[in-house]
Design an enzyme around this catalytic site. Structure first.
Site, PDB file in Angstrom:
ATOM      1  N   LYS A 105       0.756  -1.451  -0.037  1.00 45.15           N
ATOM      2  CA  LYS A 105       0.128  -0.171   0.134  1.00 45.15           C
ATOM      3  C   LYS A 105       1.005   1.229   0.001  1.00 45.15           C
ATOM      4  O   LYS A 105       1.981   0.964   0.411  1.00 45.15           O
ATOM      5  CB  LYS A 105      -0.840  -0.130   1.329  1.00 45.15           C
ATOM      6  CG  LYS A 105      -2.066   0.848   1.147  1.00 45.15           C
ATOM      7  CD  LYS A 105      -3.314   0.104   0.558  1.00 45.15           C
ATOM      8  CE  LYS A 105      -4.485   0.995   0.372  1.00 45.15           C
ATOM      9  NZ  LYS A 105      -5.660   0.103  -0.233  1.00 45.15           N
TER      10      LYS A 105
ATOM     11  N   ASP B 277      -7.095   4.113  -4.452  1.00 45.03           N
ATOM     12  CA  ASP B 277      -7.714   3.799  -3.081  1.00 45.03           C
ATOM     13  C   ASP B 277      -8.398   5.392  -2.896  1.00 45.03           C
ATOM     14  O   ASP B 277      -8.798   6.074  -3.887  1.00 45.03           O
ATOM     15  CB  ASP B 277      -6.613   3.630  -2.022  1.00 45.03           C
ATOM     16  CG  ASP B 277      -7.420   3.164  -0.761  1.00 45.03           C
ATOM     17  OD1 ASP B 277      -7.780   1.929  -0.773  1.00 45.03           O
ATOM     18  OD2 ASP B 277      -7.564   3.950   0.231  1.00 45.03           O
TER      19      ASP B 277
HETATM   20  P1  NDP Z   1     -13.361   7.638  -2.663  1.00 45.24           P
HETATM   21  O1  NDP Z   1     -11.984   8.531  -2.429  1.00 45.24           O
HETATM   22  O2  NDP Z   1     -13.631   7.126  -4.113  1.00 45.24           O
HETATM   23  O3  NDP Z   1     -14.238   7.923  -1.568  1.00 45.24           O
HETATM   24  C1  NDP Z   1     -13.989   7.974  -0.238  1.00 45.24           C
HETATM   25  C2  NDP Z   1     -15.351   8.221   0.517  1.00 45.24           C
HETATM   26  O4  NDP Z   1     -15.218   8.071   1.792  1.00 45.24           O
HETATM   27  C3  NDP Z   1     -15.948   9.563   0.119  1.00 45.24           C
HETATM   28  O5  NDP Z   1     -17.270   9.769   0.196  1.00 45.24           O
HETATM   29  C4  NDP Z   1     -15.300  10.411   1.392  1.00 45.24           C
HETATM   30  O6  NDP Z   1     -15.710  11.830   1.500  1.00 45.24           O
HETATM   31  C5  NDP Z   1     -15.405   9.351   2.522  1.00 45.24           C
HETATM   32  N1  NDP Z   1     -14.266   9.740   3.240  1.00 45.24           N
HETATM   33  C6  NDP Z   1     -13.114   9.609   3.336  1.00 45.24           C
HETATM   34  N2  NDP Z   1     -12.077   9.733   4.042  1.00 45.24           N
HETATM   35  C7  NDP Z   1     -13.251  10.001   5.103  1.00 45.24           C
HETATM   36  C8  NDP Z   1     -13.143  10.276   6.604  1.00 45.24           C
HETATM   37  N3  NDP Z   1     -11.919  10.500   7.290  1.00 45.24           N
HETATM   38  N4  NDP Z   1     -14.146  10.483   7.327  1.00 45.24           N
HETATM   39  C9  NDP Z   1     -15.505  10.424   6.644  1.00 45.24           C
HETATM   40  N5  NDP Z   1     -15.687  10.211   5.458  1.00 45.24           N
HETATM   41  C10 NDP Z   1     -14.418   9.904   4.771  1.00 45.24           C
HETATM   42  O7  NDP Z   1     -12.567   6.231  -1.918  1.00 45.24           O
HETATM   43  P2  NDP Z   1     -12.953   4.738  -2.139  1.00 45.24           P
HETATM   44  O8  NDP Z   1     -14.460   4.765  -2.381  1.00 45.24           O
HETATM   45  O9  NDP Z   1     -12.062   4.159  -3.327  1.00 45.24           O
HETATM   46  O10 NDP Z   1     -12.645   4.303  -0.884  1.00 45.24           O
HETATM   47  C11 NDP Z   1     -13.384   3.856   0.073  1.00 45.24           C
HETATM   48  C12 NDP Z   1     -12.870   2.791   1.292  1.00 45.24           C
HETATM   49  O11 NDP Z   1     -12.971   1.785   0.281  1.00 45.24           O
HETATM   50  C13 NDP Z   1     -11.523   3.150   1.916  1.00 45.24           C
HETATM   51  O12 NDP Z   1     -11.527   2.323   2.918  1.00 45.24           O
HETATM   52  C14 NDP Z   1     -10.635   2.127   0.690  1.00 45.24           C
HETATM   53  O13 NDP Z   1      -9.454   1.614   1.523  1.00 45.24           O
HETATM   54  C15 NDP Z   1     -11.612   0.996   0.477  1.00 45.24           C
HETATM   55  N6  NDP Z   1     -11.405   0.277  -0.548  1.00 45.24           N
HETATM   56  C16 NDP Z   1     -11.439   0.597  -1.783  1.00 45.24           C
HETATM   57  C17 NDP Z   1     -10.978   0.019  -2.889  1.00 45.24           C
HETATM   58  C18 NDP Z   1     -10.932   0.532  -4.161  1.00 45.24           C
HETATM   59  O14 NDP Z   1     -10.859  -0.333  -5.287  1.00 45.24           O
HETATM   60  N7  NDP Z   1     -11.208   1.764  -4.299  1.00 45.24           N
HETATM   61  C19 NDP Z   1     -10.898  -1.431  -2.884  1.00 45.24           C
HETATM   62  C20 NDP Z   1     -11.114  -2.178  -1.567  1.00 45.24           C
HETATM   63  C21 NDP Z   1     -11.351  -1.332  -0.427  1.00 45.24           C
HETATM   64  P3  NDP Z   1     -15.202  13.085   1.252  1.00 45.24           P
HETATM   65  O15 NDP Z   1     -15.736  13.057  -0.247  1.00 45.24           O
HETATM   66  O16 NDP Z   1     -15.990  13.809   1.903  1.00 45.24           O
HETATM   67  O17 NDP Z   1     -13.877  13.028   1.328  1.00 45.24           O
HETATM   68  O1  2IT Z   2      -7.976  -1.735  -0.749  1.00 43.04           O
HETATM   69  C1  2IT Z   2      -7.927  -2.407  -1.710  1.00 43.04           C
HETATM   70  O2  2IT Z   2      -7.944  -3.559  -1.963  1.00 43.04           O
HETATM   71  C2  2IT Z   2      -7.763  -1.410  -2.770  1.00 43.04           C
HETATM   72  N1  2IT Z   2      -7.584  -0.129  -2.590  1.00 43.04           N
HETATM   73  C3  2IT Z   2      -7.533  -1.881  -4.170  1.00 43.04           C
HETATM   74  C4  2IT Z   2      -6.196  -2.413  -4.588  1.00 43.04           C
HETATM   75  C5  2IT Z   2      -5.670  -2.868  -6.090  1.00 43.04           C
HETATM   76  O3  2IT Z   2      -4.645  -3.283  -6.183  1.00 43.04           O
HETATM   77  O4  2IT Z   2      -6.679  -2.931  -6.497  1.00 43.04           O
END
Ligand code: NDP
Ligand code: 2IT
Length: 488
Positions: free
Chosen positions: A164, A204
């Site tokens: 990461k 992420d």
């Molecule tokens: P994005 O940046 O697309 O969206 C993040 C969302 O979470 C936004 O709505 C944001 O609000 C909110 N958010 C972020 N930080 C905070 C915080 N400190 N407090 C409250 N709300 C918060 O990220 P993703 O959707 O990609 O990721 C969301 C989660 O999913 C994370 O935990 C990530 O690690 C996990 N994840 C992502 C994957 C991926 O493929 N993208 C894969 C597996 C897990 P705001 O717009 O106000 O910042």
């Molecule tokens: O938390 C996760 O699994 C991710 N942000 C996706 C990682 C990836 O390599 O696609």
């Protein structure tokens, strides 16, 4: 054992003298049949080390403690893991890289951020895991995420190690040009540490298709090679169909499998989905496809509650608002007057609403013990995690003690990295599969992760706990491979 003991005695006698030799023989005699340590002692011993070595890294210690709690009984049962010091090796990253990221903002001021890449484990394949750009990023957060990623990637059964990275850079409020200049500077350092057979980052929080584009462009320029060194690329130039959808869809496929095992389905269920980013958007979209009603979504400012349901058209508005306008979710209530906006506060959060199913899809530790108790007391049936480690240790405990079907993040959100793995395969073969083909594989992977969790929990008599099952199934594949690869 004895034969080795005799050799050891003679060698030690020759090199270190009589007293040392007698001591080594005594040790061997007394150690030849040491009592098997209990799971509790194994857990205590390793956590003492982890706590001492990582005192200022609370998120990392939280993630490790949860895994150790599950796998200590596996290590108790199998001496081979103790002999090979698997736990002590697993909790230590292979490499941590920290670097300076200087860049010019639009006013021509020099800005400086920190960048990191945690290359935690290359046992099962190249380091693999996302990049996070958010002001809250620090080494503790990245080590927890990279550690979780090892077991998550193991669960997919694809050849992926765990890593990461990211930066404390905040893309919010920055122009496209500022984001591009930051990404270019970030990649100037990162480029020397990654590659298709070494380390393959993805997105992420704060890193989506725009950022991956800028990062990829700079990587290609530096190496003069069109490598599949990043995943989450746009479909037109090397991305995979379904990668944007994969995490959110996968979470819902996992939830569906949990419900099906209990002769139930998502059809007609009311759902709350925290966040409104990539994972939340596509979790909500798949929930609608499965006939569920999504009544709330959120961002870091608060949540919107729409009792009539966030239908396809309203969801499209949210997606446009977040991805294109890069605005706030609270504006939803100006467009859809029947909905209310609830600002985040001490006693206010999306988890204070009532629903059949809850999908935390925003960030770590967003769901605390009081939220979990509220969900349990209001008869939530299922909690399925899209975000990484969204429940605090105390909240997890509440959910695990209840009858709620609880899908932990490293299993439930593995669809994203799984399709990243499929993107790497397609890049290597220089072809692209259809959306239907990728979706079929994603569904199969999520179902097989679900079954692996249940089978591992059953093997260890853990009452169908998905939390223990995910940790054990993920752990065993990595641990066995570590033994086979020697002490590295
Ligand atoms: P994005 O940046 O697309 O969206 C993040 C969302 O979470 C936004 O709505 C944001 O609000 C909110 N958010 C972020 N930080 C905070 C915080 N400190 N407090 C409250 N709300 C918060 O990220 P993703 O959707 O990609 O990721 C969301 C989660 O999913 C994370 O935990 C990530 O690690 C996990 N994840 C992502 C994957 C991926 O493929 N993208 C894969 C597996 C897990 P705001 O717009 O106000 O910042
Ligand atoms: O938390 C996760 O699994 C991710 N942000 C996706 C990682 C990836 O390599 O696609």
């Amino acid at each position: 054992m004895r034969r080795i003991g005799a050799i050891s005695f003679c060698d030690t006698l020759a090199t270190h003298g009589r007293l040392a030799a007698i001591c080594s023989l005594y040790n061997l005699c007394t150690m030849s049949n040491p009592p098997t340590p209990t799971a509790a002692r194994i857990a205590d011993e390793i956590m003492n080390v982890v706590d001492a070595h990582n005192a200022n890294e609370p998120e990392f210690r939280q993630a490790v403690a949860e895994v150790i709690d599950s796998v200590a009984s596996v290590v108790e049962r199998h001496k081979k893991y103790r002999d090979a010091k698997i736990l002590a090796r697993l909790v230590e990253p292979e490499r941590v890289i920290q670097f300076r990221v200087p860049w010019f903002d639009d006013e021509n001021n020099v800005q400086v951020n920190r960048g990191w890449r945690v290359q935690f484990s290359s046992t099962l394949g190249p380091y693999k895991g996302g990049l996070r750009f958010h002001p809250s990023v620090n080494i503790s957060v990245l080590k927890f995420l990279a550690f979780e990623q090892i077991l998550k990637n193991s669960l997919t059964t694809l050849p992926l190690g765990g890593g990461k990275g990211g930066s404390d850079f905040d893309p919010k409020g920055k122009s496209d040009n500022e984001v591009m200049r930051f990404c270019e500077s970030f990649m100037i350092e990162l480029a020397r540490h990654i590659g298709p057979d070494t380390d393959v980052p993805a997105g992420d929080i704060g890193v989506g298709v725009r950022e991956i584009g800028f990062l990829f462009g700079q990587y290609k320029r530096l190496h003069n090679k069109w490598h599949g060194s990043l995943t989450g690329k746009a479909f037109g130039w090397g991305g995979s169909h379904m990668r944007p959808e994969a995490t959110g869809y996968g979470v819902v496929y996992f939830a569906d499998a949990m419900l099906k095992r209990n002769d139930d389905s998502l059809e007609g269920k009311t759902c709350i989905v925290s966040g409104s980013g990539n994972v939340a958007q596509f979790a909500a979209a798949q929930l609608l496809k499965q006939g569920a009603t999504v009544v709330a979504m959120s961002d870091s400012g608060g949540c919107i509650h729409d009792k009539d349901g966030i239908d396809k058209e309203k969801l499209a508005w949210i997606i446009e608002q977040k991805n294109v306008k890069r605005g706030r979710i609270k504006e939803y209530v100006e467009r859809y007057k029947q909905a209310e906006f609830i600002e985040n506060g001490e006693d206010n959060s999306i988890w204070k609403l009532k629903a059949d199913c809850a999908f935390p899809c925003a960030t770590q530790n967003e769901l605390v013990a009081a939220d979990a108790k509220h969900l349990v007391n209001t008869d939530v049936k299922l909690v399925c995690e899209g975000a990484n480690m969204p429940a605090t240790a105390e909240a997890m405990h509440v959910l695990m003690e209840s009858d709620v079907l609880y899908g932990p993040s490293k299993a439930a959100n593995a669809g994203g990295v799984a399709v990243s793995g499929l993107e790497m395969m397609q890049n290597s073969m220089r072809l692209s599969w259809s959306a239907e083909e990728v979706d079929r594989r994603l569904r199969e992977i999520m179902k097989s992760i679900h079954d692996a969790c249940i089978n591992a929990a059953e093997e260890y008599d853990l009452n169908a706990s998905y939390v223990h099952g995910a940790n054990i199934a993920g752990f065993k594949r990595v641990a066995d491979a570590m033994i086979e690869q020697g002490v590295v």
